[in-house]
Design a protein around this motif. Sequence first.
Motif, PDB file in Angstrom:
ATOM      1  N   PRO A 222       0.734  -1.511   0.079  1.00 22.03           N
ATOM      2  CA  PRO A 222       0.266   0.028   0.234  1.00 22.03           C
ATOM      3  C   PRO A 222       1.281   1.270   0.156  1.00 22.03           C
ATOM      4  N   ARG A 223       1.716   1.163   0.563  1.00 18.86           N
ATOM      5  CA  ARG A 223       2.734   2.748   0.605  1.00 18.86           C
ATOM      6  C   ARG A 223       3.077   2.498  -0.139  1.00 18.86           C
ATOM      7  N   VAL A 224       4.277   1.848  -1.405  1.00 19.45           N
ATOM      8  CA  VAL A 224       4.462   1.985  -2.950  1.00 19.45           C
ATOM      9  C   VAL A 224       3.424   2.481  -3.603  1.00 19.45           C
ATOM     10  N   ARG A 225       2.002   1.986  -3.407  1.00 18.14           N
ATOM     11  CA  ARG A 225       0.617   2.830  -4.156  1.00 18.14           C
ATOM     12  C   ARG A 225       1.011   3.940  -3.618  1.00 18.14           C
ATOM     13  N   VAL A 226       0.872   4.747  -2.591  1.00 17.02           N
ATOM     14  CA  VAL A 226       0.406   6.530  -2.187  1.00 17.02           C
ATOM     15  C   VAL A 226       2.058   7.220  -2.478  1.00 17.02           C
ATOM     16  N   THR A 257      -3.432   6.129   8.620  1.00 25.01           N
ATOM     17  CA  THR A 257      -3.114   7.050   7.863  1.00 25.01           C
ATOM     18  C   THR A 257      -2.416   8.342   7.397  1.00 25.01           C
ATOM     19  N   LEU A 258      -1.178   7.162   6.761  1.00 26.02           N
ATOM     20  CA  LEU A 258      -0.381   7.522   5.856  1.00 26.02           C
ATOM     21  C   LEU A 258      -1.121   7.591   4.136  1.00 26.02           C
ATOM     22  N   ASP A 259      -1.429   6.260   4.481  1.00 36.77           N
ATOM     23  CA  ASP A 259      -2.603   6.224   2.959  1.00 36.77           C
ATOM     24  C   ASP A 259      -3.638   7.683   3.042  1.00 36.77           C
ATOM     25  N   HIS A 260      -4.316   7.328   3.811  1.00 37.99           N
ATOM     26  CA  HIS A 260      -5.547   8.434   4.118  1.00 37.99           C
ATOM     27  C   HIS A 260      -5.374   9.877   3.839  1.00 37.99           C
ATOM     28  N   PHE A 261      -3.718  10.563   4.212  1.00 36.66           N
ATOM     29  CA  PHE A 261      -3.173  11.658   4.057  1.00 36.66           C
ATOM     30  C   PHE A 261      -2.883  11.586   1.997  1.00 36.66           C
ATOM     31  N   GLY A 262      -2.509  10.290   1.795  1.00 39.64           N
ATOM     32  CA  GLY A 262      -2.029  10.032   0.290  1.00 39.64           C
ATOM     33  C   GLY A 262      -3.657  10.658  -0.317  1.00 39.64           C
ATOM     34  N   ALA A 280     -10.492  14.834   5.352  1.00 39.88           N
ATOM     35  CA  ALA A 280      -9.826  15.053   6.508  1.00 39.88           C
ATOM     36  C   ALA A 280     -10.135  14.884   8.024  1.00 39.88           C
ATOM     37  N   ARG A 281     -11.645  15.291   8.046  1.00 40.96           N
ATOM     38  CA  ARG A 281     -12.049  14.210   8.813  1.00 40.96           C
ATOM     39  C   ARG A 281     -12.737  13.886   9.426  1.00 40.96           C
ATOM     40  N   ARG A 282     -13.035  13.022   8.536  1.00 42.43           N
ATOM     41  CA  ARG A 282     -12.827  11.391   9.071  1.00 42.43           C
ATOM     42  C   ARG A 282     -11.549  10.376   8.959  1.00 42.43           C
ATOM     43  N   ALA A 283     -10.849  10.957   8.041  1.00 45.43           N
ATOM     44  CA  ALA A 283      -8.970  10.058   8.734  1.00 45.43           C
ATOM     45  C   ALA A 283      -8.264  10.800  10.126  1.00 45.43           C
ATOM     46  N   LEU A 284      -9.665  11.695  10.484  1.00 45.71           N
ATOM     47  CA  LEU A 284      -9.089  12.274  11.996  1.00 45.71           C
ATOM     48  C   LEU A 284      -9.535  11.531  12.792  1.00 45.71           C
ATOM     49  N   HIS A 291      -0.318  15.262  11.759  1.00 42.91           N
ATOM     50  CA  HIS A 291      -0.030  16.914  11.817  1.00 42.91           C
ATOM     51  C   HIS A 291       0.018  17.160  10.179  1.00 42.91           C
ATOM     52  N   LEU A 292       0.370  15.499   9.619  1.00 45.27           N
ATOM     53  CA  LEU A 292       0.232  16.079   8.053  1.00 45.27           C
ATOM     54  C   LEU A 292      -1.465  16.405   7.604  1.00 45.27           C
ATOM     55  N   ILE A 293      -2.389  15.664   7.753  1.00 43.97           N
ATOM     56  CA  ILE A 293      -4.108  15.738   8.390  1.00 43.97           C
ATOM     57  C   ILE A 293      -4.666  16.492   8.227  1.00 43.97           C
ATOM     58  N   TRP A 294      -4.253  17.151   9.513  1.00 45.60           N
ATOM     59  CA  TRP A 294      -4.120  18.954   9.589  1.00 45.60           C
ATOM     60  C   TRP A 294      -4.184  19.639   8.787  1.00 45.60           C
ATOM     61  N   LEU A 295      -2.584  18.856   8.373  1.00 50.46           N
ATOM     62  CA  LEU A 295      -2.218  20.683   7.538  1.00 50.46           C
ATOM     63  C   LEU A 295      -3.457  20.524   6.040  1.00 50.46           C
ATOM     64  N   VAL A 296      -3.218  19.225   5.721  1.00 53.35           N
ATOM     65  CA  VAL A 296      -4.199  19.194   4.524  1.00 53.35           C
ATOM     66  C   VAL A 296      -6.001  19.462   4.967  1.00 53.35           C
ATOM     67  N   MET A 297      -5.916  19.600   5.628  1.00 60.24           N
ATOM     68  CA  MET A 297      -7.712  20.289   6.553  1.00 60.24           C
ATOM     69  C   MET A 297      -7.106  21.740   6.064  1.00 60.24           C
ATOM     70  N   GLY A 298      -6.589  22.182   7.009  1.00 60.36           N
ATOM     71  CA  GLY A 298      -6.014  23.341   6.947  1.00 60.36           C
ATOM     72  C   GLY A 298      -6.415  24.455   5.657  1.00 60.36           C
ATOM     73  N   PHE A 299      -5.240  23.844   4.698  1.00 64.15           N
ATOM     74  CA  PHE A 299      -5.216  24.105   3.017  1.00 64.15           C
ATOM     75  C   PHE A 299      -6.858  24.757   3.101  1.00 64.15           C
ATOM     76  N   ALA A 300      -7.449  22.715   3.274  1.00 54.58           N
ATOM     77  CA  ALA A 300      -8.859  23.256   2.121  1.00 54.58           C
ATOM     78  C   ALA A 300      -9.638  24.363   2.737  1.00 54.58           C
ATOM     79  N   GLN A 301      -9.452  24.609   4.268  1.00 55.93           N
ATOM     80  CA  GLN A 301     -10.236  25.129   4.473  1.00 55.93           C
ATOM     81  C   GLN A 301     -10.084  26.733   4.357  1.00 55.93           C
TER      82      GLN A 301
END
Length: 417
Positions: A222-226, A257-262, A280-284, A291-301
Amino acid sequence: LLAKIPGLKVIARTSSFAFRGKEQDITKIAEALRVRTILEGSVRRAGNRLRLTAQLINAADGTHLWSERYDRDMADVFAVQDEIGQAISEALKVRLAPRTQTVNIEAYQNYLKGQHYRMRFTPESLEKAKKCFEQALAIDPNYGSAYSGLAGYYYALAVFGIKPTVDVAPLAKSAAEKALAIDPANSEAHSVLGTIAAIRDYDWKATEAHFRQAMAAEPVPPRVRVQYAIYYLLPLRRFTEAMGQSRLALEIDPLSTLDHFGMAWSIFSARQYRETIEYARRALEIDVNQHLIWLVMGFAQLRAGSIQEAITSLKRAVELAPWYNLAVGSLAAAYYEAGDHERSREWARKVADSHRHTLGAAIYYATTGEMDAMFEALDLAYRHRDKVLLDIQSLPFFDPYRTAPRYQRLLQRMNLA
């Protein structure tokens, strides 16, 4: 071993081990992992003796399909692993592929610990991971997976802005090549070389070739796919394919969480901001401290106009990863958009004090309209081979500057024009 059986889907360790040591209903675990059958067991050790128990359970009604106990010497541990795998495969009425490589048990334990620490993505945990991989190699100098784990450690230092890419890329490449000299089919080593070809060399043909080799494994890790999605498909703006790869990764590793960040990063890159926030909310809910999920959610917000919510999310990203200057610079930009210029300058000074993640500074200057300072920061990001520079075409902060000659020259240097 079970993952090698044709037609059998086996959930990855990072997801399945989330339930280790917890008293939970088998049916609920099966629902969370989306599987019909659960294998559970235990290992107890007394001196050089091992006692292993294992049982295969039908999740629908809780009945045992198979169970067994094994008492063995430590020296026989891999033979026991094969024996258990063979017994389970017979219970499932499928044939298990033969084992191809014997590994020292102590080296194997250190390798597993190294992978555990590496996936926590903090400077402290990464240093622990390095020590574990080095201990594995001290025990078994021909352990290819330990070399690829070490390559992954160096790559993580670069992509998370802990050390400059130009400093650690040669070390990552050397370790990956050593892994491939021992095991030419090592997926992780090929994916690290693909990542380096993207971040350091902007060589998209080499990047694709390495990832194709990494994905020749069956099943594809899975990590390779991401990584394929993040370092090849997204820079080339192939958003639908990137989402597809992340979706396939999550089928095997649904709690990663890495795959969800991808997936979240792919949705954000496609500029689906509301969808990114919801995802992102579901991933959290799986890991509130990623921190990566919080970052991408902040960007989107921020792009969706929810500036105060973006500030809250980006502050949380900074709290969890204070070394990650991409989050710091983005927080400075968010405060600027909120009209709090004093606090914006305060956070911007923290970015200026460090050159580890210069794209954070570029985002801040893009937001404030300081074009010359922005291009200086982008030039520095290019020289340092900042990983996030790969996503510059998808980052909306730079939209007002895309027709500028300096921006076009930057894309040409990255072979993205």
